[in-house]
Write a protein that holds these residues in place. Structure first.
Motif, mmCIF file in Angstrom:
data_model
loop_
_atom_site.group_PDB
_atom_site.id
_atom_site.type_symbol
_atom_site.label_atom_id
_atom_site.label_comp_id
_atom_site.label_asym_id
_atom_site.label_seq_id
_atom_site.Cartn_x
_atom_site.Cartn_y
_atom_site.Cartn_z
ATOM 1 N N ALA A 48 0.813 -1.232 0.033
ATOM 2 C CA ALA A 48 0.059 -0.080 -0.197
ATOM 3 C C ALA A 48 0.991 1.170 -0.005
ATOM 4 C CB ALA A 48 -1.618 0.009 1.556
ATOM 5 N N LEU A 49 1.865 0.929 1.187
ATOM 6 C CA LEU A 49 2.539 2.276 0.921
ATOM 7 C C LEU A 49 3.165 2.600 -0.470
ATOM 8 C CD1 LEU A 49 4.792 1.421 4.037
ATOM 9 C CD2 LEU A 49 3.200 3.311 3.781
ATOM 10 N N LYS A 50 3.751 1.832 -1.177
ATOM 11 C CA LYS A 50 4.599 1.594 -2.916
ATOM 12 C C LYS A 50 3.463 2.160 -3.327
ATOM 13 C CE LYS A 50 6.802 -1.210 -5.554
ATOM 14 N NZ LYS A 50 6.981 -2.636 -6.492
ATOM 15 N N GLY A 51 2.567 1.880 -3.953
ATOM 16 C CA GLY A 51 0.714 2.133 -4.424
ATOM 17 C C GLY A 51 0.555 3.485 -4.540
ATOM 18 N N VAL A 52 0.608 3.864 -3.136
ATOM 19 C CA VAL A 52 0.320 5.393 -3.072
ATOM 20 C C VAL A 52 1.437 6.322 -3.671
ATOM 21 C CG1 VAL A 52 -1.546 5.093 -1.383
ATOM 22 C CG2 VAL A 52 0.907 5.960 -0.885
ATOM 23 N N LYS A 53 2.852 5.737 -3.584
ATOM 24 C CA LYS A 53 4.178 6.764 -4.312
ATOM 25 C C LYS A 53 3.930 6.583 -5.851
ATOM 26 C CE LYS A 53 5.648 9.158 -1.862
ATOM 27 N NZ LYS A 53 5.883 10.733 -1.560
ATOM 28 N N GLU A 54 3.283 5.282 -6.170
ATOM 29 C CA GLU A 54 3.784 5.014 -7.503
ATOM 30 C C GLU A 54 2.754 5.289 -8.345
ATOM 31 O OE1 GLU A 54 7.035 1.175 -7.603
ATOM 32 O OE2 GLU A 54 5.061 1.087 -7.673
ATOM 33 N N ASN B 10 -6.907 4.920 -0.252
ATOM 34 C CA ASN B 10 -7.909 4.050 0.588
ATOM 35 C C ASN B 10 -7.728 2.896 1.535
ATOM 36 O OD1 ASN B 10 -9.987 4.275 1.198
ATOM 37 N ND2 ASN B 10 -11.237 3.719 -1.222
ATOM 38 N N GLN B 11 -6.581 2.417 -0.035
ATOM 39 C CA GLN B 11 -6.168 0.733 0.340
ATOM 40 C C GLN B 11 -4.797 1.462 1.718
ATOM 41 O OE1 GLN B 11 -6.761 -1.872 -0.506
ATOM 42 N NE2 GLN B 11 -5.153 -2.747 0.355
ATOM 43 N N LEU B 12 -4.212 2.377 1.689
ATOM 44 C CA LEU B 12 -3.434 2.542 2.478
ATOM 45 C C LEU B 12 -4.381 3.048 3.767
ATOM 46 C CD1 LEU B 12 -0.241 2.795 3.236
ATOM 47 C CD2 LEU B 12 -0.807 5.584 2.608
ATOM 48 N N VAL B 13 -5.081 3.760 3.540
ATOM 49 C CA VAL B 13 -6.305 4.368 5.138
ATOM 50 C C VAL B 13 -6.908 2.674 5.271
ATOM 51 C CG1 VAL B 13 -7.535 5.667 5.648
ATOM 52 C CG2 VAL B 13 -6.592 6.024 4.353
ATOM 53 N N LEU B 35 1.602 10.405 1.246
ATOM 54 C CA LEU B 35 1.778 11.107 0.261
ATOM 55 C C LEU B 35 2.507 12.038 -0.459
ATOM 56 C CD1 LEU B 35 -0.131 10.462 -2.800
ATOM 57 C CD2 LEU B 35 -1.446 11.220 -1.686
ATOM 58 N N ARG B 36 2.282 12.843 0.743
ATOM 59 C CA ARG B 36 3.394 14.022 0.831
ATOM 60 C C ARG B 36 4.910 14.021 0.627
ATOM 61 N NH1 ARG B 36 -1.076 17.057 3.456
ATOM 62 N NH2 ARG B 36 0.055 17.119 4.783
ATOM 63 N N ARG B 46 9.241 1.574 4.098
ATOM 64 C CA ARG B 46 9.295 -0.120 3.970
ATOM 65 C C ARG B 46 9.957 -0.794 4.005
ATOM 66 N NH1 ARG B 46 8.685 -0.130 -1.923
ATOM 67 N NH2 ARG B 46 7.760 -2.221 -1.169
ATOM 68 N N ASP B 47 11.524 -0.539 3.852
ATOM 69 C CA ASP B 47 12.445 -1.631 3.727
ATOM 70 C C ASP B 47 12.825 -1.640 6.030
ATOM 71 O OD1 ASP B 47 12.865 -1.146 2.181
ATOM 72 O OD2 ASP B 47 15.000 0.464 2.120
#
Lengths: 207, 207
Positions: A48-54, B10-13, B35-36, B46-47
């Motif tokens: 999900a973290l990757k998704g928002v940035k990509e 939405n998925q990240l939330v 996101l910002r 993520r790492d």
């Protein structure tokens, strides 16, 4: 301390505590929870973290966030009046305004407010894009923008930006307003600060 | 709503709101912040998430978390008394006990407490491992364990587990104690619940 002996746990606590409103204690509780969680939860959080940035980018017209190919959902919605623009500081503000259900026009996101102390001037914001959007020579809108509502924060930066924009928009003959300041609904006058109360009295509404 | 129009946001939330103490509003604020944020912050978060799941495992002796090859930091520390064990529910509890600076023995983590309502019995916890660790026939400790402090939660599950362990340990002739319940330091008696106060009076200490 246990934490210092486990570098990767320590690292996660460090990263989590960089998020707003997450202090060291909360970060620690979250990190231990994540450590105990199944692998697939951690994987879906990482995805999900990757998704928002990509996948998310700025809408080229209003500069809100979108996943659409070109224009965002609001700019594409034919049911929304294009003659009325609501100017906000952040995309998240749109969420708040939409939840009020009162506004049915389009949005424009400045991505901040003028703040000389932080070195943020008009050129750092999406102000030129706003002016291009409303000027008859440069606009790509089918219906010209005739009214602008400034829904900026009620702080020094918001006030400065309102003053700056109001001057330019007046010269362009655009009807410009700012959202009202006053006592919040359900608010007890005993607990309202004197500046808000002063503004509420100045902006009193005939009943 | 803006959020519903951006599936990856939405998925990240959704993923963030699965964390303990993170409600939908906080999750939304965090998601917009992420996101910002710059890409490298998201990458290091993520790492770090990957790191804790890949590098951390249970210590084969005390079942706390560790990144060490075999035994954890505490089990390897020659300065700690091996004759005294502190039994806790979770590795995070070790952090709390260490910060008190009072205990200098070793730990044993049960990974939970007996809870018949949730279907968690003694076999689901590291209780057999604890008994193997202290029984003279099966122990791998150089110095036999002679005293056990039960530092379990002061709730129904903690109480059940204390009763269960106390019975077994008594038969094994191990000196067993439970950490005291009472008025917290700095606590105002006006605000203490009657059960805690009752326990505090029962366990009064001669001055």
């Amino acid at each position: 301390m246990l934490l210092q002996k486990i570098p990767s746990l320590n690292q996660l606590v460090h990263e989590l505590s960089r998020l707003p409103g997450i202090g060291p204690k909360t970060a620690q509780r979250l990190a231990y929870h994540i450590l105990r969680s199944p692998n697939d939860f951690v994987q879906s959080l990482r995805d999900a973290l990757k998704g928002v940035k990509e996948r998310i980018h700025d809408c080229p017209l209003c500069y809100s966030f979108t996943e659409e190919e070109s224009l965002c959902h609001f700019c594409n919605d034919p049911m929304r009046s294009t003659g009325m623009l609501c100017v906000v500081e952040d995309p998240a503000d749109i969420e708040r305004i939409e939840s009020s259900g009162v506004f049915r026009g389009r949005y424009h996101v400045l991505h901040g407010a003028i703040s000389p102390l932080d070195g943020i001037g008009p050129q750092d914001l999406k102000i030129q894009a706003l002016l291009d959007r409303i000027a008859p020579e440069t606009t790509t809108e089918r219906v010209p923008v005739t009214e602008i509502i400034l829904a900026l924060d009620a702080d020094l930066e918001g006030d400065t930006t309102v003053l700056y924009l109001a001057k330019i928009l007046k010269d362009m003959n655009i009807k410009t307003s700012r959202i009202a300041h006053g006592v919040p609904i359900g608010g007890d006058i005993d607990y309202i600060d004197y500046r808000t109360l002063g503004r509420a009295i100045e902006n009193r509404v005939q009943v």
